[in-house]
Design a protein around this motif. Structure first.
Motif, short mmCIF file in Angstrom:
data_model
loop_
_atom_site.label_atom_id
_atom_site.label_comp_id
_atom_site.label_asym_id
_atom_site.label_seq_id
_atom_site.Cartn_x
_atom_site.Cartn_y
_atom_site.Cartn_z
N TRP A 1 -41.62 -59.22 -10.11
CA TRP A 1 -39.99 -59.26 -9.99
C TRP A 1 -38.86 -59.44 -9.15
CZ3 TRP A 1 -39.01 -55.19 -14.04
CH2 TRP A 1 -38.31 -55.00 -14.16
N PRO A 2 -37.47 -59.76 -9.54
CA PRO A 2 -36.29 -60.06 -8.69
C PRO A 2 -36.45 -58.49 -8.33
CG PRO A 2 -36.00 -60.49 -10.70
CD PRO A 2 -37.14 -59.47 -11.28
N GLU A 3 -35.52 -58.27 -7.04
CA GLU A 3 -35.47 -57.36 -5.48
C GLU A 3 -33.86 -57.05 -6.07
OE1 GLU A 3 -35.73 -57.93 -2.07
OE2 GLU A 3 -38.30 -58.24 -2.10
N ASP A 4 -33.06 -57.48 -6.94
CA ASP A 4 -31.58 -57.56 -7.08
C ASP A 4 -31.46 -57.41 -8.77
OD1 ASP A 4 -32.38 -59.91 -7.93
OD2 ASP A 4 -30.36 -60.96 -7.23
N LEU A 5 -32.22 -57.28 -9.37
CA LEU A 5 -32.29 -57.47 -11.27
C LEU A 5 -31.51 -55.89 -11.02
CD1 LEU A 5 -33.20 -58.20 -13.63
CD2 LEU A 5 -34.51 -57.27 -13.81
N ASP A 6 -30.79 -55.95 -11.57
CA ASP A 6 -29.41 -54.99 -12.25
C ASP A 6 -29.84 -54.42 -13.98
OD1 ASP A 6 -27.78 -52.94 -12.74
OD2 ASP A 6 -26.12 -53.99 -11.89
N TYR A 7 -30.29 -53.43 -13.92
CA TYR A 7 -31.13 -53.09 -15.56
C TYR A 7 -29.42 -52.19 -16.08
CZ TYR A 7 -33.73 -50.46 -12.60
OH TYR A 7 -34.98 -49.40 -11.90
N SER A 8 -29.02 -51.68 -15.32
CA SER A 8 -28.14 -50.34 -15.44
C SER A 8 -27.50 -50.70 -16.29
CB SER A 8 -27.55 -49.67 -14.37
OG SER A 8 -26.77 -50.70 -13.45
N GLY A 9 -27.88 -49.70 -17.71
CA GLY A 9 -26.56 -49.76 -18.77
C GLY A 9 -26.84 -51.19 -19.67
N LYS A 10 -27.93 -51.27 -19.76
CA LYS A 10 -28.83 -52.47 -20.04
C LYS A 10 -29.69 -52.24 -21.35
CE LYS A 10 -26.60 -55.81 -17.33
NZ LYS A 10 -26.95 -56.26 -16.61
N ARG A 11 -29.36 -53.21 -22.53
CA ARG A 11 -30.61 -53.11 -23.05
C ARG A 11 -31.85 -53.51 -22.33
NH1 ARG A 11 -27.19 -55.52 -28.15
NH2 ARG A 11 -27.09 -56.83 -26.08
#
Length: 500
Positions: free
Chosen positions: A182-192
């Motif tokens: 899992w990438p520490e900087d993964l931004d899933y906010s507002g994403k599908r």
């Protein structure tokens, strides 16, 4: 220090450190082994080697959102140290618990991190292993010798998760991640987000990210049984309110968990239809009105033929009720630039695809074993009580339970190994090796796991690389805790073991 020729940028040392027992792995199993060894065999020197940069094993590598236990912590915790937290705990809470064990027992000085074991060579003449180690941080090649090797590295490949390839993946314009990396900087906010998978990891991830993502879809090829569990057990809360000592609470909760687990396992064998109905009926009121429970949460296999996935406080069901998440049961035809096309023709749009597709079993951490110069082919060897291997001297391993907490068996194996080491001392025999008896000459060698007993994907796709089992004692494994908690402490140490 004398050095030998080594590849550019690497050093190679001829200094050799010897210990009586070398433990591979600083996770739940290795730390537990060190505790027992220190308590029961205080005169033996030992070290723990781990390829990671810190303790914890699985709880270090699994850093995806919401990572937690799927067993209650009163049984996942060690028998020798009370668990004082919630019944279902996060990865960070488990790591804190391990830190306490290390500190309270002064084990930090016994652990060498970033030490990857690559090879172990047994010499009958020297009656010891020579263990080759690579320093992950410097590239230095190190060598250790030991009279007894204790493999506590876990059961799956930490470096290479199981990652299927689907047609069109290279065309997908979004991001594909595996929970194990899992990438520490993964931004899933507002994403599908589409999470491929239906096991414990998917059930953990979906509710953990649903509140921040635009929408999360759990895409499963086939259903899994889920069971809602409270984060804090009512009985534990009552005992603590009564100021019952932690040690008593820990033991009472462990016994309560044993009884509950044994009853569920009994029903899975004797009344599988009744258990199926109970599980389905337990989920039904927690799901959205009109939810197709038979399609999405009613597996074709019988209960406990694969693990029951615990859902703390029903958080997965809450995410479904609130509309932040959904479940799709279908197969993948291909990836598209904007998502995934299913066999039904439906297309799931996605910005991020999480492949919670599981892992692959690893045979003793992929360490290359030799005995007197001959490579060991584990696929041709037989397990001894699920903790040693025929033809491999002075080596024990830890493999936990499928249907109960891993740590329960780690404690039992540790006690067995310490008892074995004491016997070797008492009779003056420094070598022990499992060996089939004359009456075992015609014994059928069976696959590592019986699919009628337990058949998840990671087990079935790894059978070919695993060692064998027999149809009689002591060449069997994968027993239940209810049986082994009395069997292993009293097992005959002469049956199937040869000393010299």
């Amino acid at each position: 220090m004398t050095t030998m020729q080594a590849p550019a940028g690497r050093t190679s040392s001829t200094d050799v450190q010897h210990v009586d027992v070398l433990i591979v792995g600083a996770g739940i199993s290795g730390i537990g082994a060190a505790y027992h060894l220190q308590q029961e065999q205080p005169d033996r020197s030992f070290l723990i080697l781990d390829a990671l940069d810190t303790r914890g094993g699985t709880w270090r590598t699994h850093r995806y959102p919401g990572a937690r236990s799927d067993s209650d912590l009163f049984t996942f915790g060690y028998g020798f140290k009370p668990w004082r937290g919630p019944s279902i705990a996060t990865a960070d809470e488990i790591l804190t618990y391990l830190d306490e064990v290390i500190e309270e027992n002064d084990l930090a000085g016994k652990i060498r991190y970033r030490h990857r074991v690559t090879a172990a060579s047994w010499s009958s003449e020297e009656k010891q292993y020579t263990v080759e180690v690579t320093r992950e941080d410097t590239g230095e090649q190190l060598r250790f010798t030991t009279g007894f090797l204790w493999m506590c590295q876990g059961y799956y490949d930490h470096d290479k998760p199981f990652q299927p390839r689907w047609e069109g993946m290279d065309e997908f314009r979004g991001q594909v991640v595996h929970p194990q990396h899992w990438p520490e900087d993964l931004d899933y906010s507002g994403k599908r987000v589409v999470v491929i998978g239906s096991g414990a990891t998917a059930a953990t991830l979906v509710p953990a990210i649903a509140a921040d993502a635009k929408h999360v879809t759990m895409l499963q090829r086939s259903p899994t049984f889920f069971i809602s569990r409270p984060k804090v057990a009512e009985l534990a809360a009552t005992l603590r309110a009564l100021e019952i000592p932690d040690e008593w609470t820990h033991e009472i909760m462990r016994r309560a968990s044993f009884v509950q687990g044994e009853e569920i396992h009994r029903m899975s064998k004797e009344q599988p239809d009744a258990l199926r109905a109970f599980l389905i009926d337990s989920m039904r009121p927690l799901l959205p009105e009109g939810f197709d429970i038979d399609k999405h949460f009613n597996p074709t296999y019988r209960p406990w033929q694969q693990r029951l996935a615990a859902v703390p406080e029903g958080d997965l069901f809450t995410a479904l009720r609130e509309g932040n998440a959904s479940v799709v049961t279908d197969t993948i035809e291909r990836f598209t630039p904007t998502g995934i096309r299913l066999a039904s023709g439906e297309e799931l749009e996605a910005d991020i695809v999480v492949t919670a597709t599981g892992f692959d079993l690893s045979v003793f951490g992929n360490v290359a074993f030799t005995v007197d110069g001959a490579p060991v082919d584990f696929t041709q060897q037989v397990t001894y009580r699920g903790l040693m291997i025929t033809g491999v001297p002075n080596m024990a391993y830890v493999f936990g339970y499928f249907r109960a907490s891993w740590t329960l068996r780690a404690d039992l194996v540790s006690q067995f190994v310490c008892r074995l080491l004491a016997k070797m001392d008492d009779q003056g025999t420094p070598v022990v090796v499992p060996q089939l008896r004359p009456e075992d000459a015609d014994m059928p060698l069976l696959d590592w796991s019986d699919p009628e007993n337990f058949n998840p994907g990671y087990v079935m796709r790894s059978q070919h690389r695993m060692y064998k089992r027999g149809d009689r004692e002591p060449w069997t494994h994968h027993k239940e805790y209810a049986e082994e908690r009395t069997l292993l402490p009293t097992a005959d140490l002469d049956d199937g073991l040869v000393y010299s």
